[in-house]
Design an enzyme around this catalytic site. Structure first.
Site, PDB file in Angstrom:
ATOM      1  N   HIS A 175      87.737 -66.683  98.048  1.00 32.26           N
ATOM      2  CA  HIS A 175      88.639 -67.837  97.949  1.00 32.26           C
ATOM      3  C   HIS A 175      88.185 -68.988  98.841  1.00 32.26           C
ATOM      4  O   HIS A 175      88.283 -70.140  98.457  1.00 32.26           O
ATOM      5  CB  HIS A 175      90.033 -67.364  98.374  1.00 32.26           C
ATOM      6  N   GLN A 201      96.881 -75.718  95.167  1.00 29.13           N
ATOM      7  CA  GLN A 201      98.258 -75.719  94.662  1.00 29.13           C
ATOM      8  C   GLN A 201      99.242 -75.989  95.780  1.00 29.13           C
ATOM      9  O   GLN A 201     100.079 -76.873  95.713  1.00 29.13           O
ATOM     10  CB  GLN A 201      98.576 -74.362  94.017  1.00 29.13           C
ATOM     11  N   GLU A 255     104.640 -71.690 104.604  1.00 28.17           N
ATOM     12  CA  GLU A 255     103.744 -70.678 104.023  1.00 28.17           C
ATOM     13  C   GLU A 255     103.458 -69.610 105.058  1.00 28.17           C
ATOM     14  O   GLU A 255     103.674 -69.821 106.263  1.00 28.17           O
ATOM     15  CB  GLU A 255     102.433 -71.339 103.573  1.00 28.17           C
ATOM     16  N   ASP A 304      75.745 -75.482  97.904  1.00 29.25           N
ATOM     17  CA  ASP A 304      74.533 -76.324  97.875  1.00 29.25           C
ATOM     18  C   ASP A 304      74.303 -77.059  99.196  1.00 29.25           C
ATOM     19  O   ASP A 304      73.167 -77.165  99.671  1.00 29.25           O
ATOM     20  CB  ASP A 304      74.624 -77.360  96.743  1.00 29.25           C
ATOM     21  N   HIS A 344      91.184 -63.769  98.297  1.00 30.24           N
ATOM     22  CA  HIS A 344      92.577 -63.777  97.846  1.00 30.24           C
ATOM     23  C   HIS A 344      92.822 -62.429  97.169  1.00 30.24           C
ATOM     24  O   HIS A 344      91.999 -61.985  96.374  1.00 30.24           O
ATOM     25  CB  HIS A 344      92.793 -64.924  96.853  1.00 30.24           C
ATOM     26  N   ARG A 384      97.416 -61.027 103.548  1.00 31.75           N
ATOM     27  CA  ARG A 384      96.362 -61.146 102.539  1.00 31.75           C
ATOM     28  C   ARG A 384      95.180 -60.206 102.720  1.00 31.75           C
ATOM     29  O   ARG A 384      94.764 -59.517 101.803  1.00 31.75           O
ATOM     30  CB  ARG A 384      95.764 -62.549 102.640  1.00 31.75           C
ATOM     31  N   GLU A 400      84.808 -78.209 103.208  1.00 34.74           N
ATOM     32  CA  GLU A 400      84.566 -76.763 103.233  1.00 34.74           C
ATOM     33  C   GLU A 400      83.109 -76.418 103.523  1.00 34.74           C
ATOM     34  O   GLU A 400      82.797 -75.314 103.970  1.00 34.74           O
ATOM     35  CB  GLU A 400      85.019 -76.145 101.896  1.00 34.74           C
ATOM     36  N   ALA A 448      87.120 -84.330 100.644  1.00 35.05           N
ATOM     37  CA  ALA A 448      86.309 -84.745 101.795  1.00 35.05           C
ATOM     38  C   ALA A 448      85.433 -85.939 101.423  1.00 35.05           C
ATOM     39  O   ALA A 448      85.440 -86.971 102.105  1.00 35.05           O
ATOM     40  CB  ALA A 448      85.451 -83.573 102.283  1.00 35.05           C
ATOM     41  N   ARG A 495      91.169 -68.254 107.924  1.00 29.60           N
ATOM     42  CA  ARG A 495      91.782 -69.581 107.739  1.00 29.60           C
ATOM     43  C   ARG A 495      93.283 -69.454 107.538  1.00 29.60           C
ATOM     44  O   ARG A 495      93.757 -68.622 106.774  1.00 29.60           O
ATOM     45  CB  ARG A 495      91.167 -70.232 106.503  1.00 29.60           C
TER      46      ARG A 495
HETATM   47  C1  LIG Z   1      92.574 -72.189  93.675  1.00 29.14           C
HETATM   48  C2  LIG Z   1      92.525 -72.814  95.039  1.00 29.14           C
HETATM   49  C3  LIG Z   1      93.692 -73.153  95.689  1.00 29.14           C
HETATM   50  C4  LIG Z   1      93.646 -73.743  96.967  1.00 29.14           C
HETATM   51  N1  LIG Z   1      94.815 -74.130  97.579  1.00 29.14           N
HETATM   52  C5  LIG Z   1      94.759 -74.793  98.766  1.00 29.14           C
HETATM   53  C6  LIG Z   1      95.935 -75.333  99.359  1.00 29.14           C
HETATM   54  O1  LIG Z   1      97.040 -75.234  98.818  1.00 29.14           O
HETATM   55  N2  LIG Z   1      95.810 -75.977 100.572  1.00 29.14           N
HETATM   56  C7  LIG Z   1      94.616 -76.115 101.221  1.00 29.14           C
HETATM   57  O2  LIG Z   1      94.576 -76.698 102.318  1.00 29.14           O
HETATM   58  N3  LIG Z   1      93.487 -75.619 100.653  1.00 29.14           N
HETATM   59  C8  LIG Z   1      93.520 -74.993  99.440  1.00 29.14           C
HETATM   60  N4  LIG Z   1      92.366 -74.528  98.886  1.00 29.14           N
HETATM   61  C9  LIG Z   1      91.087 -74.821  99.547  1.00 29.14           C
HETATM   62  C10 LIG Z   1      90.733 -76.311  99.347  1.00 29.14           C
HETATM   63  O3  LIG Z   1      91.068 -76.674  98.026  1.00 29.14           O
HETATM   64  C11 LIG Z   1      89.256 -76.564  99.568  1.00 29.14           C
HETATM   65  O4  LIG Z   1      88.838 -76.011 100.771  1.00 29.14           O
HETATM   66  C12 LIG Z   1      88.981 -78.076  99.603  1.00 29.14           C
HETATM   67  O5  LIG Z   1      89.473 -78.673  98.429  1.00 29.14           O
HETATM   68  C13 LIG Z   1      87.506 -78.369  99.749  1.00 29.14           C
HETATM   69  O6  LIG Z   1      87.295 -79.744  99.549  1.00 29.14           O
HETATM   70  P1  LIG Z   1      85.838 -80.334  99.624  1.00 29.14           P
HETATM   71  O7  LIG Z   1      85.958 -81.799  99.395  1.00 29.14           O
HETATM   72  O8  LIG Z   1      85.169 -79.843 100.826  1.00 29.14           O
HETATM   73  O9  LIG Z   1      85.091 -79.628  98.390  1.00 29.14           O
HETATM   74  P2  LIG Z   1      85.393 -79.680  96.828  1.00 29.14           P
HETATM   75  O10 LIG Z   1      86.715 -80.238  96.507  1.00 29.14           O
HETATM   76  O11 LIG Z   1      85.059 -78.334  96.291  1.00 29.14           O
HETATM   77  O12 LIG Z   1      84.325 -80.737  96.313  1.00 29.14           O
HETATM   78  C14 LIG Z   1      82.956 -80.446  96.384  1.00 29.14           C
HETATM   79  C15 LIG Z   1      82.228 -81.508  95.592  1.00 29.14           C
HETATM   80  O13 LIG Z   1      80.830 -81.408  95.775  1.00 29.14           O
HETATM   81  C16 LIG Z   1      80.169 -81.484  94.519  1.00 29.14           C
HETATM   82  N5  LIG Z   1      78.880 -80.809  94.663  1.00 29.14           N
HETATM   83  C17 LIG Z   1      78.642 -79.534  95.034  1.00 29.14           C
HETATM   84  N6  LIG Z   1      77.311 -79.311  95.068  1.00 29.14           N
HETATM   85  C18 LIG Z   1      76.706 -80.471  94.719  1.00 29.14           C
HETATM   86  C19 LIG Z   1      75.349 -80.862  94.544  1.00 29.14           C
HETATM   87  N7  LIG Z   1      74.322 -80.020  94.726  1.00 29.14           N
HETATM   88  N8  LIG Z   1      75.098 -82.143  94.145  1.00 29.14           N
HETATM   89  C20 LIG Z   1      76.106 -83.021  93.922  1.00 29.14           C
HETATM   90  N9  LIG Z   1      77.410 -82.683  94.056  1.00 29.14           N
HETATM   91  C21 LIG Z   1      77.698 -81.432  94.453  1.00 29.14           C
HETATM   92  C22 LIG Z   1      81.147 -80.817  93.585  1.00 29.14           C
HETATM   93  O14 LIG Z   1      80.846 -81.115  92.254  1.00 29.14           O
HETATM   94  C23 LIG Z   1      82.442 -81.406  94.089  1.00 29.14           C
HETATM   95  O15 LIG Z   1      82.606 -82.730  93.606  1.00 29.14           O
HETATM   96  C24 LIG Z   1      92.400 -73.948  97.605  1.00 29.14           C
HETATM   97  C25 LIG Z   1      91.226 -73.599  96.948  1.00 29.14           C
HETATM   98  C26 LIG Z   1      91.271 -73.041  95.671  1.00 29.14           C
HETATM   99  C27 LIG Z   1      89.992 -72.695  94.993  1.00 29.14           C
END
Ligand SMILES: Cc1cc2nc3c(=O)[nH]c(=O)nc-3n(C[C@H](O)[C@H](O)[C@H](O)COP(=O)(O)OP(=O)(O)OC[C@H]3O[C@@H](n4cnc5c(N)ncnc54)[C@H](O)[C@@H]3O)c2cc1C
Length: 534
Positions: free
Chosen positions: A354, A49, A115, A223, A244, A293, A378, A18, A389
């Site tokens: 999860h 994955q 899936e 956070d 999960h 699930r 997220e 994001a 979801r």
């Molecule tokens: C094991 C696993 C498998 C998954 N598989 C899938 C899949 O196949 N398909 C799918 O659609 N989704 C999947 N998901 C869900 C998906 O990966 C996440 O919902 C998505 O990556 C979230 O992206 P994001 O950019 O919102 O957050 P994130 O990628 O978690 O990034 C959050 C960022 O914020 C930073 N941050 C947090 N707090 C602070 C703070 N206080 N100050 C500064 N930085 C901060 C973190 O360090 C990180 O850089 C999976 C999740 C997991 C855990």
């Protein structure tokens, strides 16, 4: 660093899919800072994955993807948000390809997998490591983009709002005010710095670490949700936490998923030998291990609580060893490293938190209640996931809303914020009791697991609420009197998120999607999303 060099047009907190997507969309016209609390690659995005859901095949349709999402959301998904994501998903995939993501192909076309819950093949992927490939591609791009400055190991402490610094007019009831910047703790210097910008984007990911067992990385401490709440933003649907069913249970390994494909290929769930060693899923659901699930996760939780055991076992050893090695090379290798030969032994597993379906309440542009503040990924509640979801719908949500927020920011004026006060550390000292913080972390995660996990009751929620109140007092005192550390900041946020989850769960007098209450086992036909107002 000169304070003026922490002035930007846009501050983005978080370097997952994001945050980085938003930064790249904004960089052509804006000076962007990306702050991230560990290394750039740390976060859930790199761990994904499966892949990204998007209608790409001729035998698929937007209507079908929308329907599948609404079915998974158990009646609580927002139709407009669902259509918005589904209809913009293909252009997000096109953009990622333009960025250079090497998606898996077959005969010159994108290879699509299918899936659970999807009625067509629509999962775009990079073999079985989609997240890592996408994340690395975007990191490389960001490094080559001059308008983006990255601040690694900078942890958001709090947002700075017009109301907090007492600007005229901002204290009126019902006015959330404007976001003017933020305070961030720089790990290298151990100092808290002021960042100033007319626009801030929260992209801090989910809150899985509020539970003892989670598939999420250590960064997932909610956070952004907690900071937005403190700044006066509404938060919605926090009771819907996706668990999960099968995460490896091992003292030396955190967060290793045992794919649902193991159950798909005949894996059986067994009680530990000390509790009889028998198979239990057939007593819970006629589909046994192949039930959805949430049903499997609830059954495992029930058996663990009933027998007082730490884990159950997933056994695939009745299949030929060559079949197991060929179908599950990663799981086989990882378990073997830990001394578990899955061709001969069952795998110890627990369900694990999860995905956080709820979050900061946003509109179709990713806007929050606070002017100058967007939330995406997220950390946001957009209405897409409803009460549950659909698999592979979260990466796509990150991208669609990153672009929408960037468009919204591009079209807004960028008024220069006023001078902001520096972080005041005059009254604080160094804490000499770090043990209190680590103890409270453990306590919080354990009682959230025991009382606010997969199966809830009024009594358990009340017990959790009571403990949260005690912890909040203690943590607030620490926060006021001692120099802040990342551990303390994360704990402060986790306890806030725990409170939001419990309050939301207490307000839902039914069982629906991911929220199951023994006291209210039926669905309420008039059910609505749960929105908490600060
Ligand atoms: C094991 C696993 C498998 C998954 N598989 C899938 C899949 O196949 N398909 C799918 O659609 N989704 C999947 N998901 C869900 C998906 O990966 C996440 O919902 C998505 O990556 C979230 O992206 P994001 O950019 O919102 O957050 P994130 O990628 O978690 O990034 C959050 C960022 O914020 C930073 N941050 C947090 N707090 C602070 C703070 N206080 N100050 C500064 N930085 C901060 C973190 O360090 C990180 O850089 C999976 C999740 C997991 C855990």
């Amino acid at each position: 660093m000169n304070p003026a060099s922490r002035d930007f047009d846009v501050l983005i907190v978080g370097s997952g899919l994001a945050g980085l997507s938003a930064a790249l969309h904004l960089a052509p016209n804006h000076r962007v800072a990306v702050l991230t609390k560990r290394a750039m690659s740390d976060g859930s995005s790199g761990w994904a994955q499966g892949g990204i859901a998007a209608v790409m095949g001729e035998d698929d349709s937007f209507a079908s993807h929308v329907d599948d999402t609404l079915v998974a959301g158990a009646g609580l998904s927002d139709l407009a948000a669902t259509r918005f994501v589904v209809e913009h998903a293909p252009e997000s995939i096109a953009w990622l390809r333009q960025m250079g993501v090497p998606f898996s192909q077959e005969a010159g076309h994108l290879h699509l997998t299918r899936e659970g819950g999807h009625s067509a093949r629509r999962i775009v992927h990079v073999t079985d490591a989609t997240g890592a490939a996408v994340q690395q591609t975007l990191i490389d791009r960001v490094h080559r983009t001059p308008n983006i400055t990255v601040f690694e190991r900078h942890t958001l402490v709090d947002l700075i709002t017009s109301r907090k610094i007492g600007l005229p007019g901002s204290a009126q009831p019902g006015v959330a005010g404007r976001c003017l910047g933020l305070y961030a703790l720089d790990e290298a210097t151990d100092e808290v710095f002021t960042f100033r910008a007319p626009q801030t984007v929260l992209a801090t990911g989910g809150a899985g670490k509020v539970y003892l067992y989670t598939t999420n990385p250590d960064t997932a401490t909610g956070d952004g949700i907690a900071a937005a709440w403190r700044a006066g933003c509404r938060v919605t649907n926090m009771e819907f936490i996706q668990f999960h069913p099968t995460c490896l249970y091992h003292p030396n390994v955190k967060s290793f998923l045992i794919s649902e494909a193991v159950r798909g290929e005949g894996g059986r769930l067994l009680l530990p030998v000390s509790a009889g060693g028998t198979r239990f899923m057939p007593q819970h659901d006629p589909r046994a291990e192949l039930a959805p699930r949430d049903v499997v996760a609830r059954a495992i939780d029930f058996e663990m609580k009933k027998h007082g055991v730490d884990c159950v076992y997933l056994d695939i050893s009745h299949q030929p060893a060559a079949f197991v090695r060929e179908h599950f090379p990663n799981i086989y290798a990882r378990c073997l490293d830990l001394g578990i030969d899955i061709t001969r032994q069952p795998i110890p597993v627990v369900p694990a938190a999860h995905y956080t379906c709820g979050g900061v309440h946003t509109d179709l542009s990713g806007r929050t209640d606070l002017e100058g503040l967007h939330a995406i990924g997220e950390t946001a509640y957009t209405g897409l996931h409803g009460a549950n979801r659909l698999a592979s719908n979260s990466l796509v949500e990150c991208m669609v809303f990153a672009r929408a927020a960037a468009q919204d920011i591009r079209s807004a004026p960028l008024p220069a914020p006023p001078a902001l006060p520096a972080w005041d550390e005059s009254r604080v000292t160094d804490a000499d009791e770090a043990v209190v913080i680590s103890h409270n972390w453990d306590e919080l995660r354990r009682f959230m697991w025991d009382y606010v996990g997969i199966v809830r009751t009024n009594k358990r929620l009340e017990r959790a609420a009571h403990r949260i109140r005690l912890l909040q007092e203690e943590i607030q005192e620490f926060y006021r009197n001692f120099h802040v550390t990342r551990d303390l900041l994360e704990l402060r946020n986790l306890v806030t998120v725990a409170d939001l989850i419990v309050r939301s769960a207490q307000g839902r007098h039914e069982s629906r999607g991911l929220h199951f209450s023994r006291d209210y086992p039926e669905m309420d036909p008039d059910s609505k999303p749960t929105t908490l107002v600060p």
